[in-house]
Design a protein around this motif. Structure first.
Motif, PDB file in Angstrom:
ATOM      1  N   SER A 466       1.050  -1.037  -0.131  1.00  0.00           N
ATOM      2  CA  SER A 466       0.335   0.114   0.093  1.00  0.00           C
ATOM      3  C   SER A 466       0.598   1.079  -0.296  1.00  0.00           C
ATOM      4  CB  SER A 466      -0.859   0.184   1.215  1.00  0.00           C
ATOM      5  OG  SER A 466      -0.155   0.080   1.933  1.00  0.00           O
ATOM      6  N   PHE A 467       0.567   2.600  -0.105  1.00  0.00           N
ATOM      7  CA  PHE A 467       0.887   3.809  -0.410  1.00  0.00           C
ATOM      8  C   PHE A 467       0.922   4.076   1.192  1.00  0.00           C
ATOM      9  CE2 PHE A 467       0.538   3.282  -5.614  1.00  0.00           C
ATOM     10  CZ  PHE A 467       1.916   3.672  -5.311  1.00  0.00           C
ATOM     11  N   VAL A 468       1.704   4.736   1.692  1.00  0.00           N
ATOM     12  CA  VAL A 468       1.598   5.899   3.168  1.00  0.00           C
ATOM     13  C   VAL A 468       2.613   6.783   2.708  1.00  0.00           C
ATOM     14  CG1 VAL A 468       1.503   4.142   4.474  1.00  0.00           C
ATOM     15  CG2 VAL A 468       3.796   4.375   3.483  1.00  0.00           C
ATOM     16  N   ASP A 469       2.516   7.616   3.394  1.00  0.00           N
ATOM     17  CA  ASP A 469       3.009   9.622   3.040  1.00  0.00           C
ATOM     18  C   ASP A 469       4.252   9.127   4.483  1.00  0.00           C
ATOM     19  OD1 ASP A 469       1.695  10.285   1.386  1.00  0.00           O
ATOM     20  OD2 ASP A 469       0.250  10.735   2.914  1.00  0.00           O
ATOM     21  N   VAL A 470       5.782   8.942   4.334  1.00  0.00           N
ATOM     22  CA  VAL A 470       6.081   9.230   4.701  1.00  0.00           C
ATOM     23  C   VAL A 470       7.259  10.824   4.430  1.00  0.00           C
ATOM     24  CG1 VAL A 470       8.349   7.819   5.243  1.00  0.00           C
ATOM     25  CG2 VAL A 470       6.679   6.319   4.425  1.00  0.00           C
TER      26      VAL A 470
END
Ligand code: SAH
Ligand code: SF4
Ligand code: F3S
Length: 485
Positions: A466-470
């Motif tokens: 999945s995509f996450v903001d880092v």
């Protein structure tokens, strides 16, 4: 062993369809029957191990090969003590070949312990006659050999070997055929490579690829999109479009053929497929990089902010002798244009050191380009002489000592430049596709930014795919340490 008698074999062969992929699906089923009987006798699963030595295109072929093997009933394992071991080889540099020979020596011992073991070789090395000759003579424990043009035929070749127990070699010199719709076993559930074309027409003078992969053949647009729709339906969210020179995609279709669309048009269509959130591509050739491609990337946020633009050399005369068809100046102009239109794009490259006739001052030109282009990363290779390529017979092959000195000098600049570029991202927040648990520290996850840089951050396995903001907290050279925001 499991060999069957000649009459039964002939009966089965007479029933085999002649069309593809029906023919291969038929042989998959026949192999499955023979091997499931054997598995019952042994009271265990039969296992397989496919090892890839080459580029993403080879990796993609390996997924197809593994797909065929699992359909036949083999259970994939990581170790090479399997019942079916397949090496998908690369021959772009001599080093790749040496590794294969070394590993084949080790496999001989494993095979002595497991008489059921079948060893197969395929891939680019097998398209070289002298290699196949050497293997047939000195590595007789190799049972099946095939090339880059008949990857789809694995089940048919295995069936033949299972029937006869006689080592089998089947190499095609070339093909205009693209066999679609065979099973494939993807390495990652959430991302995959997609071939958009096969082969190469460029004949860079040092490179063996056009000889072992044949001429350019684009896949039909509908076939590419169908494959992408299928994988997207199975959960893939990122695709990488693969070809040796992706920006010449489609040019082999005749004018007026609806398949004749440009690479930027294809990119656009791929990014519209439901479920696809990120699109990468590899490799564009600098000589064919169009403004249309730049504009397409600029206006489409789904297209990754990463362009791998192989330089090979920064010296115009070396480039001419490499047959690269661009100059130091035109390459730098292109890079400037990319930086101007796409300020957030990372540019990476490939460089060869030690091409015949290359002097220290030529390498200084390359270093100059590295500094001016400010590459985010560069793969540096020592020139490897490939039999049959024009450069192999060029005079002034450079001494090992000279190459090493130049290589080290270049590498230092490449690393400094890459670090400086990466550091610019410090403190930013960016989207990461989570790929795996960190290999060294299992409390960390590893993900990839749109610009292809790796980031490690605390998290758990449920995030994979999945995509996450880092937040990019600390630059460590080629990667970042960060935390989810
Ligand atoms: N089609 C791609 C590259 C394919 S091969 C392109 O045009 O760039 C991947 C890389 O291997 C090349 O970019 C080149 O840097 C390197 N390479 C190819 N042949 C080589 C050789 N004979 N010796 C050393 N490096 C080589
Ligand atoms: Fe080799 Fe050149 Fe073709 Fe790339 S473009 S695969 S380097 S011949
Ligand atoms: Fe190697 Fe063949 Fe790829 S030679 S780099 S595996 S096309």
């Amino acid at each position: 062993m499991y060999y069957i008698d000649e009459e039964l074999k002939q009966n089965i062969l007479s029933e085999a369809p002649s069309d593809e992929p029906a023919r291969q699906l038929f042989f998959i089923e026949e192999c499955r029957k023979i091997l499931s009987e054997r598995a019952e006798e042994l009271k265990r699963h039969l296992t397989c191990c496919v090892n890839t030595f080459g580029c993403q295109m080879n990796a993609k072929d390996s997924e197809k090969l593994l797909g065929i093997l699992t359909q036949i009933g083999y259970v994939p394992v990581e170790t090479e003590d399997a019942d079916f071991v397949l090496y998908n080889t690369c021959t772009v540099r001599e080093h790749a070949n040496v590794r294969v020979y070394g590993r084949l020596g080790v496999l001989k011992h494993s095979k002595d312990k497991n008489p059921d073991m079948i060893i197969a070789l395929c891939g680019c090395m097998m398209q070289e006659e002298q290699v196949v000759e050497k293997i047939r003579k000195s590595y007789r424990h190799v049972n099946i050999i095939f090339g880059t043009h008949n990857v789809y035929m694995l089940a048919e070749l295995l069936f033949d070997y299972l029937c006869t127990g006689i080592n089998r070699t089947e190499i095609l010199k070339g093909t205009d055929r693209i066999v679609e719709e065979l099973p494939s076993e993807r390495k990652y559930p959430f991302k995959c490579g997609i071939n958009i074309m096969y082969g190469c027409n460029n004949f860079c003078s040092y490179c063996i690829v056009p000889y072992v992969r044949g001429r350019e053949r684009s896949r039909r647009r509908e076939d590419i999109l169908r494959e992408i729709r299928n994988v997207a339906a199975q959960g893939v969210i990122e695709v990488m479009l693969l070809g040796q020179n992706v920006n010449s995609y489609g040019l082999d279709f005749k004018e007026g053929d609806p398949n004749r669309i440009s690479f930027p048009e294809l990119l656009e269509e791929v990014s519209k497929v439901k479920g696809i959130e990120r699109v990468r591509f590899m490799t564009p050739h600098p000589k064919d990089f169009s403004d249309e491609l730049l504009e397409t990337i600029a206006k489409n946020p789904k297209i990754a902010r990463h362009i791998h633009l192989p330089l090979q050399s920064g010296n115009t005369e070396i480039l001419r002798r490499m047959n690269r068809k661009y100059t130091k100046e035109s390459y730098l102009e292109l890079v400037d244009k990319i930086h101007e239109k796409l300020p957030d794009v990372a540019i990476t490259t490939d460089i060869i050191v030690g091409f015949p006739g290359e002097t220290e001052s030529d390498v200084d030109d390359t270093i100059d380009v590295v500094k001016k282009a400010a590459f985010d990363n560069a793969f540096t290779f020592i020139y490897s002489k490939r039999t049959g390529t024009p450069a192999a017979s060029f005079e002034n092959q450079v001494s090992e000592e000279e190459v090493k000195k130049n290589f080290d000098k270049l590498l230092k600049v490449v690393q400094e430049t890459a670090r400086k570029q990466s550091e610019k991202m410090t403190g930013k927040i960016d989207k990461v596709l989570v790929e795996s648990v960190n290999e060294q520290d299992s409390s960390l996850m590893t993900g990839r930014l749109s610009n292809n840089m790796l980031v490690h951050f605390p998290g758990d396995e449920s995030l994979i795919g999945s995509f996450v903001d880092v937040s990019l907290d600390e630059c460590k050279g080629f990667y970042f340490m960060g935390h989810i925001v």
